[in-house]
Design an enzyme around this catalytic site. Structure first.
Site, PDB file in Angstrom:
ATOM      1  N   CYS A 168       2.909 -51.613  -1.562  1.00 12.80           N
ATOM      2  CA  CYS A 168       1.876 -52.642  -1.745  1.00 12.80           C
ATOM      3  C   CYS A 168       0.952 -52.306  -2.923  1.00 12.80           C
ATOM      4  CB  CYS A 168       1.130 -52.847  -0.434  1.00 12.80           C
ATOM      5  SG  CYS A 168       0.432 -54.501  -0.357  1.00 12.80           S
ATOM      6  N   LYS A 189      -3.368 -66.393  -0.481  1.00 19.81           N
ATOM      7  CA  LYS A 189      -2.863 -65.152   0.108  1.00 19.81           C
ATOM      8  C   LYS A 189      -1.382 -65.313   0.468  1.00 19.81           C
ATOM      9  CE  LYS A 189      -3.825 -61.763   3.734  1.00 19.81           C
ATOM     10  NZ  LYS A 189      -4.725 -61.308   4.794  1.00 19.81           N
ATOM     11  N   SER A 216       1.576 -59.172   2.916  1.00 17.64           N
ATOM     12  CA  SER A 216       0.159 -59.483   3.100  1.00 17.64           C
ATOM     13  C   SER A 216      -0.591 -59.041   1.852  1.00 17.64           C
ATOM     14  CB  SER A 216      -0.369 -58.730   4.330  1.00 17.64           C
ATOM     15  OG  SER A 216      -1.763 -58.937   4.445  1.00 17.64           O
ATOM     16  N   HIS A 260       6.024 -54.734   3.360  1.00 18.17           N
ATOM     17  CA  HIS A 260       5.717 -53.784   4.446  1.00 18.17           C
ATOM     18  C   HIS A 260       6.780 -53.726   5.539  1.00 18.17           C
ATOM     19  CE1 HIS A 260       1.629 -52.910   3.058  1.00 18.17           C
ATOM     20  NE2 HIS A 260       1.547 -54.189   2.748  1.00 18.17           N
ATOM     21  N   GLU A 262       7.323 -51.220   7.203  1.00 15.01           N
ATOM     22  CA  GLU A 262       6.847 -50.295   8.239  1.00 15.01           C
ATOM     23  C   GLU A 262       5.893 -50.969   9.237  1.00 15.01           C
ATOM     24  OE1 GLU A 262       5.893 -50.380   5.131  1.00 15.01           O
ATOM     25  OE2 GLU A 262       3.703 -50.422   5.133  1.00 15.01           O
ATOM     26  N   ARG A 274      -8.233 -61.224  12.313  1.00  9.28           N
ATOM     27  CA  ARG A 274      -9.389 -60.664  11.585  1.00  9.28           C
ATOM     28  C   ARG A 274      -9.857 -61.657  10.508  1.00  9.28           C
ATOM     29  NH1 ARG A 274      -7.534 -56.705   7.253  1.00  9.28           N
ATOM     30  NH2 ARG A 274      -7.068 -58.745   6.385  1.00  9.28           N
TER      31      ARG A 274
HETATM   32  C1  LIG Z   1      -2.644 -54.934  -1.016  1.00 14.22           C
HETATM   33  C2  LIG Z   1      -2.363 -53.882  -0.034  1.00 14.22           C
HETATM   34  O1  LIG Z   1      -2.124 -52.759  -0.398  1.00 14.22           O
HETATM   35  S1  LIG Z   1      -2.313 -54.326   1.583  1.00 14.22           S
HETATM   36  C3  LIG Z   1      -2.954 -52.981   2.379  1.00 14.22           C
HETATM   37  C4  LIG Z   1      -4.349 -53.184   2.782  1.00 14.22           C
HETATM   38  N1  LIG Z   1      -4.435 -53.757   4.112  1.00 14.22           N
HETATM   39  C5  LIG Z   1      -5.230 -53.229   5.024  1.00 14.22           C
HETATM   40  O2  LIG Z   1      -5.896 -52.238   4.807  1.00 14.22           O
HETATM   41  C6  LIG Z   1      -5.261 -53.918   6.323  1.00 14.22           C
HETATM   42  C7  LIG Z   1      -6.299 -53.314   7.249  1.00 14.22           C
HETATM   43  N2  LIG Z   1      -7.618 -53.314   6.633  1.00 14.22           N
HETATM   44  C8  LIG Z   1      -8.684 -54.011   7.113  1.00 14.22           C
HETATM   45  O3  LIG Z   1      -8.561 -54.728   8.093  1.00 14.22           O
HETATM   46  C9  LIG Z   1      -9.987 -53.936   6.360  1.00 14.22           C
HETATM   47  O4  LIG Z   1      -9.770 -53.375   5.080  1.00 14.22           O
HETATM   48  C10 LIG Z   1     -11.050 -53.111   7.108  1.00 14.22           C
HETATM   49  C11 LIG Z   1     -11.421 -53.862   8.380  1.00 14.22           C
HETATM   50  C12 LIG Z   1     -10.493 -51.746   7.490  1.00 14.22           C
HETATM   51  C13 LIG Z   1     -12.270 -52.890   6.231  1.00 14.22           C
HETATM   52  O5  LIG Z   1     -12.608 -54.108   5.666  1.00 14.22           O
HETATM   53  P1  LIG Z   1     -13.975 -54.394   4.857  1.00 14.22           P
HETATM   54  O6  LIG Z   1     -15.145 -53.990   5.693  1.00 14.22           O
HETATM   55  O7  LIG Z   1     -13.921 -55.803   4.397  1.00 14.22           O
HETATM   56  O8  LIG Z   1     -13.848 -53.515   3.571  1.00 14.22           O
HETATM   57  P2  LIG Z   1     -14.593 -52.190   3.161  1.00 14.22           P
HETATM   58  O9  LIG Z   1     -15.879 -52.544   2.496  1.00 14.22           O
HETATM   59  O10 LIG Z   1     -14.673 -51.239   4.321  1.00 14.22           O
HETATM   60  O11 LIG Z   1     -13.621 -51.611   2.022  1.00 14.22           O
HETATM   61  C14 LIG Z   1     -12.267 -51.552   2.200  1.00 14.22           C
HETATM   62  C15 LIG Z   1     -11.745 -50.348   1.457  1.00 14.22           C
HETATM   63  O12 LIG Z   1     -11.846 -50.507   0.049  1.00 14.22           O
HETATM   64  C16 LIG Z   1     -12.370 -49.328  -0.514  1.00 14.22           C
HETATM   65  N3  LIG Z   1     -13.029 -49.635  -1.784  1.00 14.22           N
HETATM   66  C17 LIG Z   1     -13.929 -50.588  -2.046  1.00 14.22           C
HETATM   67  N4  LIG Z   1     -14.282 -50.550  -3.366  1.00 14.22           N
HETATM   68  C18 LIG Z   1     -13.588 -49.535  -3.924  1.00 14.22           C
HETATM   69  C19 LIG Z   1     -13.503 -48.983  -5.242  1.00 14.22           C
HETATM   70  N5  LIG Z   1     -14.205 -49.457  -6.275  1.00 14.22           N
HETATM   71  N6  LIG Z   1     -12.669 -47.946  -5.453  1.00 14.22           N
HETATM   72  C20 LIG Z   1     -11.925 -47.431  -4.444  1.00 14.22           C
HETATM   73  N7  LIG Z   1     -11.951 -47.918  -3.170  1.00 14.22           N
HETATM   74  C21 LIG Z   1     -12.781 -48.954  -2.923  1.00 14.22           C
HETATM   75  C22 LIG Z   1     -13.330 -48.830   0.539  1.00 14.22           C
HETATM   76  O13 LIG Z   1     -13.660 -47.465   0.312  1.00 14.22           O
HETATM   77  C23 LIG Z   1     -12.493 -49.053   1.779  1.00 14.22           C
HETATM   78  O14 LIG Z   1     -11.454 -48.105   1.879  1.00 14.22           O
HETATM   79  P3  LIG Z   1     -11.507 -46.792   2.809  1.00 14.22           P
HETATM   80  O15 LIG Z   1     -11.864 -47.196   4.180  1.00 14.22           O
HETATM   81  O16 LIG Z   1     -10.114 -46.271   2.666  1.00 14.22           O
HETATM   82  O17 LIG Z   1     -12.547 -45.894   2.167  1.00 14.22           O
END
Ligand SMILES: CC(=O)SCCNC(=O)CCNC(=O)[C@H](O)C(C)(C)COP(=O)(O)OP(=O)(O)OC[C@H]1O[C@@H](n2cnc3c(N)ncnc32)[C@H](O)[C@@H]1OP(=O)(O)O
Length: 333
Positions: A168, A189, A216, A260, A262, A274
């Site tokens: 991803c 999306k 996703s 994905h 996995e 969500r």
């Molecule tokens: C495109 C892909 O690769 S798909 C894979 C991603 N999919 C997923 O993660 C699905 C599950 N994730 C989720 O449901 C959500 O991300 C949540 C609920 C965990 C958190 O969501 P939110 O509160 O909206 O986002 P949040 O403000 O916590 O930031 C998300 C992440 O971005 C990271 N981030 C934000 N800005 C930056 C930046 N400038 N540089 C690096 N990382 C950053 C945050 O650190 C956080 O990651 P971490 O928890 O690993 O530290």
């Protein structure tokens, strides 16, 4: 996955073995016994062994480094280890994050206990690297806090001649770093299960001609950017909306998988619910995931259709890593 290489004897034998479910045809994933993934996989009867009483390495052992940038660490650990633990090689797994990575959604103490930092693994030799996604695809790569560190890590991986499986956002980051292939924002999306066609039976041993894979994301690759690069080959191609799914780089031994295999059966369901509550980063209307709920009705329980091809995909990737290692060590002519 794929017999990314030509179907050499090593690859075809192992890919066929991947279909057999007896323990005798598999080797363990080696994990810290306190990881939830270790406990869950033991309950699932997958073969995991404790890193504290490690079985001795065999000719079928690989050192795998997983750079896990997903916020929900434990889910990703379980999903990836499940794939590795059901494969025909033994994977000794190291968990790694960048030096400056904070892990704001990680359980306190988790990174300290189970993960190493890039600077701690500098100089280590791994056979294979898995780089996960991260929910940061809306950012330019240069805006990512650990981008420079990740680029240095990529160059270390190039020097150690390890195979990469990037996933991803990790796949987008890898293709950008190694080949300058851009990511593009999609009109909406790309969400659901999308049918992918394999492009080469030889390179995609034991994967069906058509396979549905969970997707996703809000970004994609442009097919022409990949086709125009003679070093890259699209091995799994999705419909226009989803774009190319898997890109193979034979020279470097890198597999870039933007989707994905996995994912658990309910991962997209969790993301859908969500999004309904929190909205998406772009504020776009939330649509029901493509070809996921029976009858496209979110009240129906989704069906896990991608697990077997996904398992073969991961086993085949491990085979390419083993093949590369044996060649490097002069075990193959
Ligand atoms: C495109 C892909 O690769 S798909 C894979 C991603 N999919 C997923 O993660 C699905 C599950 N994730 C989720 O449901 C959500 O991300 C949540 C609920 C965990 C958190 O969501 P939110 O509160 O909206 O986002 P949040 O403000 O916590 O930031 C998300 C992440 O971005 C990271 N981030 C934000 N800005 C930056 C930046 N400038 N540089 C690096 N990382 C950053 C945050 O650190 C956080 O990651 P971490 O928890 O690993 O530290």
């Amino acid at each position: 996955m794929l017999a990314f290489h030509r179907p050499a004897r090593l690859l075809s034998g192992s890919a066929v073995r991947a279909f057999h479910v007896s323990r005798a045809s598999r080797l363990p994933a080696i994990l810290h016994p306190d990881l939830q993934a270790y406990k869950s996989l033991r309950e699932e009867k997958a073969w995991v062994e404790s890193s504290q009483s490690k079985p001795p390495p065999t000719i079928s052992s690989l050192r795998i480094c997983i750079v896990n940038l997903m916020p929900l660490k434990e889910s990703t650990e379980l999903q990836l280890c499940r794939m590795l633990a059901r494969s025909p090689v033994a994977s000794d797994i190291a968990w790694v994050v960048p030096n400056t990575y904070s892990g704001k959604n990680s359980t306190p103490g988790h990174l300290e206990k189970f993960y190493k930092r890039f600077n701690e693994v500098k100089g280590e030799k791994y056979d294979g690297i898995i780089l996960t996604g991260a929910p940061i695809e809306h950012l330019d790569f240069e805006q990512v806090a650990y981008w420079k560190e990740l680029q240095d890590f990529f160059e270390d991986v190039r020097k150690m001649d390890a195979g990469i499986l990037s996933l991803c956002w990790g796949a987008m980051a890898s293709l950008w770093h190694f080949h300058g292939v851009k990511k593009h924002i999609t009109p909406r999306k790309v969400f659901g299960v999308f049918d992918h066609k394999i492009s080469s039976k030889d390179r995609m041993l034991a994967i069906p001609d058509h396979v549905g894979i969970p997707v996703s994301r809000h970004t994609t690759w442009k097919r022409d950017d990949i086709i125009s690069n003679p070093k890259l080959e699209i091995l799994l191609d999705g419909p226009e909306e989803a774009g190319p799914g898997l890109v193979w780089d034979e020279d470097l031994g890198h597999a870039h998988m933007i989707n994905h295999f996995e994912y658990d059966v309910d991962t997209l369901d969790g993301e859908y619910r969500r999004d309904l509550v929190k909205g998406t980063p772009t504020g776009e209307p939330i649509h029901i995931p493509n070809q996921y709920y029976p009858g496209d009705d979110p009240k129906n329980t989704p069906v896990l259709t991608w697990q077997t091809p996904g398992q073969v995909f991961y086993s085949n990737w491990l085979n390419t890593v083993m093949h590369r290692k044996w060649k490097r060590e002069g075990k193959l002519s």
